[in-house]
Design a protein around this motif. Structure first.
Motif, PDB file in Angstrom:
ATOM      1  N   ASN A   3       0.823  -1.202   0.000  1.00  0.00           N
ATOM      2  CA  ASN A   3       0.000   0.000   0.000  1.00  0.00           C
ATOM      3  C   ASN A   3       0.860   1.257   0.000  1.00  0.00           C
ATOM      4  OD1 ASN A   3      -2.141   1.657   0.177  1.00  0.00           O
ATOM      5  ND2 ASN A   3      -3.045   0.726   1.988  1.00  0.00           N
ATOM      6  N   GLN A   6       2.276   1.742  -3.341  1.00  0.00           N
ATOM      7  CA  GLN A   6       1.179   2.173  -4.204  1.00  0.00           C
ATOM      8  C   GLN A   6       0.925   3.676  -4.061  1.00  0.00           C
ATOM      9  OE1 GLN A   6      -1.184  -0.007  -6.137  1.00  0.00           O
ATOM     10  NE2 GLN A   6      -1.053   2.067  -6.914  1.00  0.00           N
ATOM     11  N   GLN A   7       0.810   4.117  -2.813  1.00  0.00           N
ATOM     12  CA  GLN A   7       0.508   5.532  -2.585  1.00  0.00           C
ATOM     13  C   GLN A   7       1.671   6.419  -3.006  1.00  0.00           C
ATOM     14  OE1 GLN A   7      -2.383   5.891  -2.339  1.00  0.00           O
ATOM     15  NE2 GLN A   7      -3.462   4.994  -0.598  1.00  0.00           N
ATOM     16  N   ASN A  10       1.333   6.831  -6.677  1.00  0.00           N
ATOM     17  CA  ASN A  10       0.234   7.760  -6.961  1.00  0.00           C
ATOM     18  C   ASN A  10       0.675   9.196  -6.738  1.00  0.00           C
ATOM     19  OD1 ASN A  10      -1.435   5.604  -7.432  1.00  0.00           O
ATOM     20  ND2 ASN A  10      -2.329   5.591  -5.388  1.00  0.00           N
ATOM     21  N   SER A 131      -6.030   7.070 -24.031  1.00  0.00           N
ATOM     22  CA  SER A 131      -4.836   6.762 -23.249  1.00  0.00           C
ATOM     23  C   SER A 131      -3.604   6.834 -24.135  1.00  0.00           C
ATOM     24  CB  SER A 131      -4.940   5.339 -22.686  1.00  0.00           C
ATOM     25  OG  SER A 131      -5.157   5.389 -21.315  1.00  0.00           O
ATOM     26  N   VAL A 135      -2.735   0.492 -21.215  1.00  0.00           N
ATOM     27  CA  VAL A 135      -2.558   0.361 -19.765  1.00  0.00           C
ATOM     28  C   VAL A 135      -2.238  -1.078 -19.389  1.00  0.00           C
ATOM     29  CG1 VAL A 135      -3.637   0.674 -17.522  1.00  0.00           C
ATOM     30  CG2 VAL A 135      -4.057   2.305 -19.355  1.00  0.00           C
ATOM     31  N   ARG A 137      -0.680  -3.378 -16.152  1.00  0.00           N
ATOM     32  CA  ARG A 137      -0.393  -3.283 -14.723  1.00  0.00           C
ATOM     33  C   ARG A 137       0.856  -4.076 -14.375  1.00  0.00           C
ATOM     34  NH1 ARG A 137      -5.717  -3.956 -14.212  1.00  0.00           N
ATOM     35  NH2 ARG A 137      -5.515  -6.187 -13.921  1.00  0.00           N
ATOM     36  N   GLU A 139       2.945  -5.503 -11.004  1.00  0.00           N
ATOM     37  CA  GLU A 139       2.895  -5.643  -9.549  1.00  0.00           C
ATOM     38  C   GLU A 139       4.319  -5.519  -9.031  1.00  0.00           C
ATOM     39  OE1 GLU A 139       0.092  -6.113  -7.734  1.00  0.00           O
ATOM     40  OE2 GLU A 139      -1.199  -6.161  -9.517  1.00  0.00           O
ATOM     41  N   THR A 144       0.645  -1.676  -7.186  1.00  0.00           N
ATOM     42  CA  THR A 144       0.363  -1.748  -8.613  1.00  0.00           C
ATOM     43  C   THR A 144       0.825  -0.468  -9.294  1.00  0.00           C
ATOM     44  OG1 THR A 144      -1.617  -2.970  -8.044  1.00  0.00           O
ATOM     45  CG2 THR A 144      -1.432  -2.214 -10.310  1.00  0.00           C
ATOM     46  N   THR A 146       0.924   1.269 -13.123  1.00  0.00           N
ATOM     47  CA  THR A 146       0.482   1.070 -14.500  1.00  0.00           C
ATOM     48  C   THR A 146       1.504   1.687 -15.446  1.00  0.00           C
ATOM     49  OG1 THR A 146      -0.752   3.125 -14.604  1.00  0.00           O
ATOM     50  CG2 THR A 146      -1.929   1.196 -13.802  1.00  0.00           C
ATOM     51  N   GLN A 149       1.299   5.383 -15.589  1.00  0.00           N
ATOM     52  CA  GLN A 149       1.993   6.150 -14.554  1.00  0.00           C
ATOM     53  C   GLN A 149       3.481   6.236 -14.832  1.00  0.00           C
ATOM     54  OE1 GLN A 149       0.382   3.854 -11.209  1.00  0.00           O
ATOM     55  NE2 GLN A 149      -0.692   5.683 -10.496  1.00  0.00           N
ATOM     56  N   SER A 217      -4.956  12.278 -20.326  1.00  0.00           N
ATOM     57  CA  SER A 217      -4.735  10.909 -20.750  1.00  0.00           C
ATOM     58  C   SER A 217      -4.778   9.951 -19.551  1.00  0.00           C
ATOM     59  CB  SER A 217      -3.376  10.852 -21.432  1.00  0.00           C
ATOM     60  OG  SER A 217      -3.132   9.587 -21.923  1.00  0.00           O
ATOM     61  N   TYR A 218      -4.269  10.404 -18.429  1.00  0.00           N
ATOM     62  CA  TYR A 218      -4.233   9.594 -17.207  1.00  0.00           C
ATOM     63  C   TYR A 218      -5.649   9.337 -16.701  1.00  0.00           C
ATOM     64  CZ  TYR A 218      -2.782   8.361 -12.391  1.00  0.00           C
ATOM     65  OH  TYR A 218      -2.578   7.745 -11.176  1.00  0.00           O
ATOM     66  N   TYR A 219      -6.466  10.406 -16.646  1.00  0.00           N
ATOM     67  CA  TYR A 219      -7.811  10.253 -16.104  1.00  0.00           C
ATOM     68  C   TYR A 219      -8.836   9.885 -17.166  1.00  0.00           C
ATOM     69  CZ  TYR A 219      -5.770  12.174 -11.967  1.00  0.00           C
ATOM     70  OH  TYR A 219      -4.978  12.362 -10.881  1.00  0.00           O
ATOM     71  N   GLY A 220      -8.468  10.069 -18.441  1.00  0.00           N
ATOM     72  CA  GLY A 220      -9.376   9.650 -19.506  1.00  0.00           C
ATOM     73  C   GLY A 220     -10.422  10.673 -19.888  1.00  0.00           C
TER      74      GLY A 220
ATOM     75  N   VAL B 201     -11.174  14.009  -9.065  1.00  0.00           N
ATOM     76  CA  VAL B 201     -10.932  13.284 -10.301  1.00  0.00           C
ATOM     77  C   VAL B 201      -9.967  12.129 -10.052  1.00  0.00           C
ATOM     78  CG1 VAL B 201     -11.409  15.095 -11.982  1.00  0.00           C
ATOM     79  CG2 VAL B 201      -9.180  14.989 -10.910  1.00  0.00           C
ATOM     80  N   ALA B 204      -7.204   7.272  -6.989  1.00  0.00           N
ATOM     81  CA  ALA B 204      -6.158   6.265  -6.828  1.00  0.00           C
ATOM     82  C   ALA B 204      -5.847   6.009  -5.357  1.00  0.00           C
ATOM     83  CB  ALA B 204      -4.902   6.708  -7.572  1.00  0.00           C
ATOM     84  N   ALA B 208      -6.517   2.447  -3.492  1.00  0.00           N
ATOM     85  CA  ALA B 208      -5.434   1.656  -2.912  1.00  0.00           C
ATOM     86  C   ALA B 208      -5.802   1.202  -1.499  1.00  0.00           C
ATOM     87  CB  ALA B 208      -4.146   2.468  -2.891  1.00  0.00           C
ATOM     88  N   GLN B 209      -6.632   2.012  -0.814  1.00  0.00           N
ATOM     89  CA  GLN B 209      -7.088   1.610   0.519  1.00  0.00           C
ATOM     90  C   GLN B 209      -8.189   0.549   0.434  1.00  0.00           C
ATOM     91  OE1 GLN B 209      -4.345   3.403   1.810  1.00  0.00           O
ATOM     92  NE2 GLN B 209      -5.671   3.271   3.599  1.00  0.00           N
ATOM     93  N   LYS B 211      -8.554  -1.736  -2.016  1.00  0.00           N
ATOM     94  CA  LYS B 211      -8.097  -2.989  -2.616  1.00  0.00           C
ATOM     95  C   LYS B 211      -7.862  -4.125  -1.609  1.00  0.00           C
ATOM     96  CE  LYS B 211      -5.045  -4.691  -6.194  1.00  0.00           C
ATOM     97  NZ  LYS B 211      -3.844  -4.454  -6.989  1.00  0.00           N
ATOM     98  N   LEU B 229     -14.746   7.983 -14.078  1.00  0.00           N
ATOM     99  CA  LEU B 229     -13.362   8.065 -13.597  1.00  0.00           C
ATOM    100  C   LEU B 229     -13.082   6.970 -12.590  1.00  0.00           C
ATOM    101  CD1 LEU B 229     -13.145  11.920 -13.122  1.00  0.00           C
ATOM    102  CD2 LEU B 229     -11.819  10.550 -14.720  1.00  0.00           C
ATOM    103  N   LYS B 232     -12.844   3.523 -14.271  1.00  0.00           N
ATOM    104  CA  LYS B 232     -11.588   3.391 -15.004  1.00  0.00           C
ATOM    105  C   LYS B 232     -10.422   3.122 -14.050  1.00  0.00           C
ATOM    106  CE  LYS B 232      -8.433   6.442 -17.555  1.00  0.00           C
ATOM    107  NZ  LYS B 232      -7.940   5.802 -18.767  1.00  0.00           N
ATOM    108  N   GLN B 233     -10.331   3.955 -13.009  1.00  0.00           N
ATOM    109  CA  GLN B 233      -9.195   3.826 -12.099  1.00  0.00           C
ATOM    110  C   GLN B 233      -9.278   2.533 -11.289  1.00  0.00           C
ATOM    111  OE1 GLN B 233      -8.838   7.597  -9.967  1.00  0.00           O
ATOM    112  NE2 GLN B 233      -9.209   8.656 -11.888  1.00  0.00           N
ATOM    113  N   GLU B 236      -8.022  -0.149 -13.506  1.00  0.00           N
ATOM    114  CA  GLU B 236      -6.576  -0.030 -13.705  1.00  0.00           C
ATOM    115  C   GLU B 236      -5.787  -0.457 -12.479  1.00  0.00           C
ATOM    116  OE1 GLU B 236      -6.581   3.394 -17.168  1.00  0.00           O
ATOM    117  OE2 GLU B 236      -5.911   3.925 -15.166  1.00  0.00           O
ATOM    118  N   GLN B 257     -16.130   7.388 -21.547  1.00  0.00           N
ATOM    119  CA  GLN B 257     -15.123   8.072 -20.738  1.00  0.00           C
ATOM    120  C   GLN B 257     -14.296   7.108 -19.894  1.00  0.00           C
ATOM    121  OE1 GLN B 257     -17.264  11.115 -18.621  1.00  0.00           O
ATOM    122  NE2 GLN B 257     -17.610  12.314 -20.466  1.00  0.00           N
TER     123      GLN B 257
END
Lengths: 315, 370
Positions: A3, A6-7, A10, A131, A135, A137, A139, A144, A146, A149, A217-220, B201, B204, B208-209, B211, B229, B232-233, B236, B257
């Motif tokens: 975690n 992961q954070q 992010n 995108s 995408v 993933r 591990e 995770t 991507t 990212q 592109s990241y958020y779509g 938006v 993530a 992550a919390q 998951k 959004l 999608k996330q 991903e 979207q």
């Protein structure tokens, strides 16, 4: 552990997007001592221009291939760079010798015109954005990451390194730094001040546009108002790091991103929904206030000399 | 002298006007700009489609219907301004108002004060529990909207655990709490409730919390574009729980979207039947496409149904005052495109249809109805 990784990923991703935008604020301030409120809209324009180019290249944007995407990215950032130079010529240059407030207000006007113009042209609705990377993933130690990212991190660092090289190692950089030090002196020494200012207004929007494309592109999705909130965040990052300082903008952006992600990750979970992610901005600005109390010029703020204090008082 | 004659003529024409035929005005208020513009415009289009047809046939007993369409921007402040405007206009005898529960919450007292009857679209259950005498809700409330997905998750998906996320808005938080209650009453376990900001938006950090908790289903009480959004996330990040979203997700934008692969299997609960559910609905879909050049929106059929309700009201009302219209509206019993509708004393539908769709490919597939 997973975690935490992961954070961290992010936070690094959002941080590098913030940094790209914060650089534009800080560069304009460094050279003109002016806050360019229209900068957030360069971010928005980047996404829309890239989308327009993509749809001209491939018709159906969703099906765009790697080459079309690269072309669209490069052409869009340069186009927005030129738009930035154009805006400076029309809206800021005529006001250069007036009070400090005039160009700032002018930039607010530019910002509103761009948002409204885009709402009229493209509609107020959010639009799906393709995108830039397929995408995938990965591990890593339980977290995770991507491909998206990773792509954003790489692109952002390449651009930031390029800027560092441009400012510190090239002839253009020397000119820009000289003008930033003292505009009248640079002019007396025969330096092309207008050229340097144009350069700043080319590079800043270019980086902002790159940030906008990566973000969309990241958020779509993209929308005409996407620049407002993120522009404010990047502006905060620039102040936090010390406005006028390039490393400061990057540092500020990453600090902001880590605080935000930390807050967003912990608050809703600890409080089970009583406090939501809306408190992320409270945290952000609390940190900003704390830092400014201790270091009024920001973390890496310029060394303040007697002369520059007088210079800044005009503001 | 000439001026005198002109004044005389003008006066005469003023008297001549109203005697010809009667016209009433319906106030329409919904978001026509901003991210929710699609919902507002397509809902109103459905209504206009019916009313224009009605007018073309000469109206109801000689009464024709005009409409005053206003943009409330999904914003309670704008909504109240519009409400005041409708109240002050004597020609307006009925309001078709407010797509958003949060906006309706603040405009309904104003309509109540000026005795203007309304057909409200906000689906939050509390709206009909505040004792308003002049409003009816011709659409299922969130109690119905969040019951079907909870039953489906427990029964068909054999879900044991759910995690609830909401955007802390009147609609999002309300409907997700109802889902959580229904899910728990049915024997499931809600492992956590997380709230996010309506302007978010980036989910993530929250995802992550989520998951490691491995919920079977995630219920997301929010609106577009946050639904897309999040979907999608979520995909991903590799979270495999089934995502359930409320009616705002019933739009092609959700799939576009979020990206098609990211929303497969997502469940959407909404009050709207599929456009081929009955010959009458199919006919409506065809008319809509012919008139506006695009497929009917998610709520267009309800605009159309409200037109049918209005026709029945005009047929049964004693007069055209706001009071008369209100009496007729509360007593209305009418066969519409979505079935026979009538209201109870609080203005709620007696029988409220509700449907559940699953995203399959680029389409919404009906998987349940109630």
């Amino acid at each position: 552990m997973g975690n935490l990784i992961q954070q961290t990923v992010n936070a690094l991703t959002i941080g590098s997007i913030y940094a790209l935008i914060a650089l534009g604020y800080t560069m304009v301030y460094g050279v003109l001592r002016m806050i360019n409120f229209a900068h957030g809209e360069m971010f928005m324009l980047g996404a829309y221009v890239a989308f327009l180019i993509l749809s001209m290249l491939v018709g159906d944007v969703g099906m765009a291939g790697a080459i079309a995407l690269t072309v669209a990215f490069v052409v869009a950032v340069f186009l927005v760079g030129f738009i930035g130079v154009g805006i400076e010529r029309v809206a800021y240059k005529p006001l250069r010798n007036s009070t400090r407030l005039a160009p700032m207000l002018s930039s607010l006007g530019v910002s509103l015109s761009l948002v409204t113009g885009m709402q009229i042209l493209a509609g107020p609705q959010p639009v799906a954005f393709p995108s830039f990377f397929p995408v995938v993933r990965y591990e890593v130690l339980g977290g995770t990451i991507t491909s998206m990212q990773i792509g954003i991190l790489v692109a952002a660092f390449v651009l930031m390194f390029g800027l560092h090289f441009l400012v510190n190692r090239s002839r253009i950089g020397i000119i820009v730094r000289a003008v930033s030090e003292s505009r009248p002196t640079a002019q007396l020494l025969g330096i092309n001040v207008n050229g340097a200012i144009s350069m700043v207004f080319f590079v800043g929007p270019l980086l902002g546009a790159a940030g906008g494309i990566l973000y969309a592109s990241y958020y779509g999705i993209m929308s005409p108002t996407m620049g407002a909130v993120i522009g404010l965040k990047a502006f905060t990052a620039a102040i936090l790091g010390g406005i006028g300082s390039i490393p400061g903008a990057m540092l500020g952006a990453f600090i902001l991103a880590f605080v935000e992600v930390g807050g967003t990750a912990l608050l809703p979970v600890i409080t089970h929904g009583v406090l939501g992610t809306e408190y992320r901005d409270v945290l952000t600005f609390a940190i900003l206030i704390l830092v400014l109390l201790v270091r009024p010029a920001g973390i890496l703020g310029e060394a303040v000399s007697e002369e520059s204090i007088v210079y800044k008082r005009e503001f | 002298m000439r001026k005198f004659i002109a004044t005389l003529l003008l006066g005469a024409s003023l008297f001549a006007g109203p005697a010809m035929a009667e016209q009433i005005t319906i106030g329409l208020s919904a978001p026509l700009s901003g991210p929710q513009a699609y919902f507002g415009t397509t809902w109103h289009n459905g209504f206009k489609l019916y009313v224009d047809k009605l007018n073309a046939d000469g109206g109801v007993n000689g009464v024709t219907v005009a409409y005053d369409q206003q943009d409330d921007k999904a914003d309670p402040r704008e909504g109240t301004l519009v409400a005041q405007k409708f109240c002050d206009n004597d020609k307006v005898v009925l309001g078709l108002v407010n797509f958003n529960s949060g906006v309706a919450q603040s405009t309904l007292p104003i309509y109540e004060d000026c005795s203007l009857p309304t057909m409200t679209f906000g689906s939050n259950p509390s709206l009909t529990k505040q004792g308003y005498k002049l409003m009816v809700r011709p659409v299922a409330n969130d109690l119905a909207g969040a019951l079907l997905p909870a039953e489906y998750a427990l029964g068909k998906l054999s879900a044991k655990t759910a995690l609830v996320v909401n955007d802390k808005q009147v609609f999002g938080q309300g409907i997700s709490e109802i889902f959580a209650k229904n899910f728990q009453d049915g024997g499931g376990k809600v492992i956590d409730t997380i709230s996010v900001a309506p302007s978010d938006v980036d989910f993530a950090a929250v995802l992550a919390q989520i998951k490691p908790k491995k919920p079977d289903v995630i219920y997301l009480g929010a609106v577009m574009p946050q639904l897309a959004l999040f979907a999608k996330q979520m995909h991903e990040q590799g979270i495999t729980a089934t995502l359930i979203v409320p009616d705002g997700g019933y739009t092609p934008d959700l799939i576009k979207q979020a990206g098609e692969p990211n929303v497969q299997g997502t469940l959407v609960a909404i009050q709207v039947p599929p456009m081929d559910a009955s010959p009458e609905i199919a006919e409506f879909a065809k008319l809509y496409k012919a008139k506006y050049g695009e497929e009917a929106g998610p709520y267009s059929i309800y605009g159309y149904v409200q037109g049918q309700i209005l026709e029945q009201v005009l047929k049964t009302t004693k007069g055209l005052t706001r009071e008369d219209i209100n009496t007729a509206l509360h007593a209305v019993k009418v066969k519409t495109a979505v079935g026979e509708l009538e209201f109870d004393e609080t203005g709620e539908l007696k029988v409220a249809p509700s449907y559940l769709y699953k995203v399959e490919g680029s389409k919404f597939q009906l998987v349940g109805s109630k």
